[in-house]
Design an enzyme around this catalytic site. Structure first.
Site, PDB file in Angstrom:
ATOM      1  CG  LEU A   1      -1.708   1.353   1.580  1.00  0.00           C
ATOM      2  CD1 LEU A   1      -2.879   1.061   0.553  1.00  0.00           C
ATOM      3  CD2 LEU A   1      -2.301   1.133   2.873  1.00  0.00           C
ATOM      4  CG  HIS A   2       2.167   2.951  -3.181  1.00  0.00           C
ATOM      5  ND1 HIS A   2       2.053   1.634  -3.741  1.00  0.00           N
ATOM      6  CD2 HIS A   2       1.815   3.676  -4.235  1.00  0.00           C
ATOM      7  CE1 HIS A   2       1.798   1.743  -4.813  1.00  0.00           C
ATOM      8  NE2 HIS A   2       1.794   2.922  -5.352  1.00  0.00           N
ATOM      9  CG  LEU A   3      -1.101   8.945   0.931  1.00  0.00           C
ATOM     10  CD1 LEU A   3      -2.285   8.764   0.313  1.00  0.00           C
ATOM     11  CD2 LEU A   3      -0.703   9.445   2.193  1.00  0.00           C
TER      12      LEU A   3
END
Ligand code: AMP
Ligand code: ZN
Length: 635
Positions: A93-95
């Site tokens: 997961l990456h923002l």
């Protein structure tokens, strides 16, 4: 496999720009704009499709780090897009935290543009709200993705619709140049000049710059704490209570606002309900320290704060701590640098703002000498001798507390005997009153004590320098002076009044005269004792009988940043009855009565969560309107 490139990337700590316990910020290796960062959780979460409501706190932490990286780089939040790709290509997961210029040589395809400038980009808030409402985020269908990727190009800063990507890129560069030309606080110019500046710096300047960045990082720490459940003692929707990292007294807490307010000077009258709420939390944390009366706490703000987030100090007035190491530490709580809660409150109510203290004035106050004891007339140019002196105060108070505790337990025992004539006192109850060891366990209800005499090499009291004669400063021998006089009519066990006991209004008695050398060695190298710890004439009553507004009036007449505790006028409080809530704060002692806030819904106190794992504190009761009982009502 390329799908795991990000996971590989974060296994190298050298790539972490900033990190917290749960997340990391790295630079995007193929930035699609001038600034492009990725925030990733440390936990193995492969993508947004795995998220549920349970991940909301984590999501918040990612968002917090996003704001931190923007701030740390001296950039502006409004210039960034912060969100996720609806169809991510890489695992973990990456923002994305990406500047909206989209000027970059890595932006090579229409697809790149559209993944950030159509619904293929899911802003943080959208994902958060979706999870809240639906507990998951669903994949878009291949058809929808296909259609979105084919969306015609359109500039994100004006209505320009270029025919192809090279035209859009040229156009975007133009926007960027225009902004640079305006020489405003636009990120693009800032980035350039910051970099240029660093390049031009010599080694010494670079060092300074690095230092500044580190300090800025530290200043952001308090914000991180808000999301670090481990540190939180009390939490509400608007604020948290944490223990101070470097406590300057035995009990030192901070009530930290959750809203992004840098410090007390950024408050307006609209924030009065927030202040009320922060005071409620302060009362709660004081209640939990049930062997320290609330009158021994000071509540207020640093007029010249270091931390980048509004935080209110709740600190015991012993100032007995190993972390009290510098003159400025002392002065920051004992000069106009400390703004009592009530003063802040009144200034906001009457003037709608609190002006920052000037740098010059602040520097002067920080280094101001002599240092005045906050509990008597003692003064000294040296912190070390003040600390030795504070130690004697602490010692005598501690002794009083022990005596009071013992007396209380005996009285309690007698009460029980009276209630049930046939009852036999429990052996445990008897030993509680007698055993020194058990009495000393009182501190389980408070944070760990900063024992000055512990064997820490930084401890100035280690080895107790003989010139201060600390060893000679025996605790004052005046047992029962502060013991509660439980006079219950008709109780055969009630003690008779002491002989020669005078009756004082408000239940306090002046301290007895002490031998001149009681609190120190015969020869003091530094510091002057003027009538050390002797009673100084009649004490003012704790609660004014005058109309409530006079209390405020006298406050208004004080200088802008008035000293908290005018020497010689420390009001004594009435004896606290057992089981009562802590007394209403004393107006002259920082914890003053607050004007009731009409906007505050007293029937519905904010929901608080309490983390029992954090300390041994035992949650008592929720705040009730009674918390304000006894405070003069301001009209
Ligand atoms: P997404 O399409 O949301 O999965 O985006 C993946 C992002 O990771 C893209 O912006 C890439 O530029 C970036 N990226 C790919 N490989 C690396 C790497 N080794 N280190 C840092 N960022 C990378
Ligand atoms: Zn445009």
């Amino acid at each position: 496999m390329w799908r795991f490139n990000l996971i590989k990337e974060i296994s190298d700590k050298g790539k972490w720009i900033i990190s917290s316990d749960v997340a990391i910020v790295i630079a995007d290796k193929y930035p699609k704009a001038q600034q492009h960062f990725l925030v990733l959780p440390k936990a193995d979460i492969s993508s947004i499709f795995e998220l549920t409501r349970e991940h909301l706190p984590l999501l918040e932490e990612l968002h917090l780090l996003a704001s931190n990286i923007v701030e740390v780089r001296g950039l502006q939040w409004k210039d960034f897009k912060v969100g996720f790709h609806a169809e991510p290509s890489l695992e973990r997961l990456h923002l994305h935290v990406i500047s909206q210029d989209f000027v970059s040589s890595c932006l090579k395809k229409k697809k790149h543009w559209n993944t950030y400038n159509t619904e293929l980009f899911v802003p943080y808030e959208v994902l958060r709200d979706k999870l809240k409402a639906e507990n998951s985020y669903q994949r878009l269908s291949p058809d929808v993705i296909h259609a979105l990727l084919a969306t015609p190009l359109c500039c994100n800063q004006c209505d320009f619709k270029p025919r192809n990507l090279p035209l859009l890129k040229e156009h975007l560069e133009q926007h960027l140049q225009n902004k640079s030309g305006q020489n405003k606080s636009v990120i693009y110019t800032k980035i350039e000049t910051a970099k240029d500046k660093i390049n031009k710096m010599d080694a010494k300047e670079k060092n300074e710059h690095k230092k500044e960045q580190i300090i800025q990082n530290i200043r952001n720490e308090l914000k991180k704490k808000i999301n670090d459940k481990e540190h939180i003692l009390i939490e509400s929707d608007q604020a948290v209570v944490v223990k101070a990292d470097y406590p300057k007294a035995q009990y030192h807490f901070r009530v930290v606002a959750k809203a992004d307010i840098a410090d007390v000077t950024k408050l307006t009258a609209d924030h009065l309900p927030l202040l009320d709420h922060m005071m409620d939390l302060a009362v709660q944390i004081m209640e939990k320290q049930d062997h320290v009366p609330s009158r021994n706490f000071r509540i207020g703000f640093k007029a010249d704060p270091f931390w980048d987030r509004l935080n209110m100090h709740v600190i015991s007035d012993d100032f007995y701590s190993m972390s009290m190491k510098r003159i400025r530490h002392w002065n920051s709580f004992n000069t106009e640098l400390f703004m009592p809660f009530q003063q802040a409150y009144i200034m906001l109510s009457s003037e709608g703002a609190i002006e920052p203290i000037s740098e010059e004035e602040s520097e002067k106050l920080k280094l101001q000498v002599p240092l005045h004891c906050n509990q008597c007339d003692f003064e000294s140019p040296l912190l070390l001798s003040l600390k030795a002196h504070l130690y004697t105060h602490w010692q005598s108070k501690e002794h009083e507390r022990q005596i009071k505790k013992q007396t209380d337990s005996i009285v309690k025992l007698l009460d029980e005997v009276k209630l049930d004539d046939n009852a036999q006192p429990l052996p445990s109850a008897i030993s509680e009153g007698q055993s020194q060891q058990e009495v000393s366990t009182e501190n389980v209800y408070g944070p760990p004590i900063n024992m000055m005499n512990q064997a820490n090499i930084n401890n100035p009291f280690r080895g107790t320098p003989p010139r201060f004669g600390i060893a000679a400063a025996a605790p004052p021998q005046r047992p029962f002076v502060n013991a509660p006089r439980h006079q219950r009519p008709g109780n055969p066990f009630a003690r008779a009044p002491r002989p020669q006991q005078k009756v004082y209004p408000y239940g306090y008695a002046p301290r007895p005269q002490l031998a001149d050398n009681h609190f120190g060695p015969p020869s003091r190298p530094y510091g002057i004792h003027r009538g050390n710890m002797q009673p100084r004439g009649p004490m003012p009553p704790r609660f004014s009988t005058a109309p409530a507004n006079t209390v405020f009036a006298s406050f208004n007449q004080q200088p802008r940043f008035a000293p908290n505790n005018p020497p010689n006028q420390r009001p004594r409080a009435p004896k606290q009855q057992q089981n009562q809530r802590p007394r209403a704060p004393n107006p002259q002692q920082n914890q003053g009565p607050r004007a009731p806030n009409p906007q505050q819904n007293q029937e519905n106190p904010p929901q608080l969560t309490y983390n029992p794992n954090q300390t041994n504190l035992i949650p008592k009761h929720k705040p009730t309107p009674a918390a304000n009982a006894g405070q003069p009502a301001a009209k």
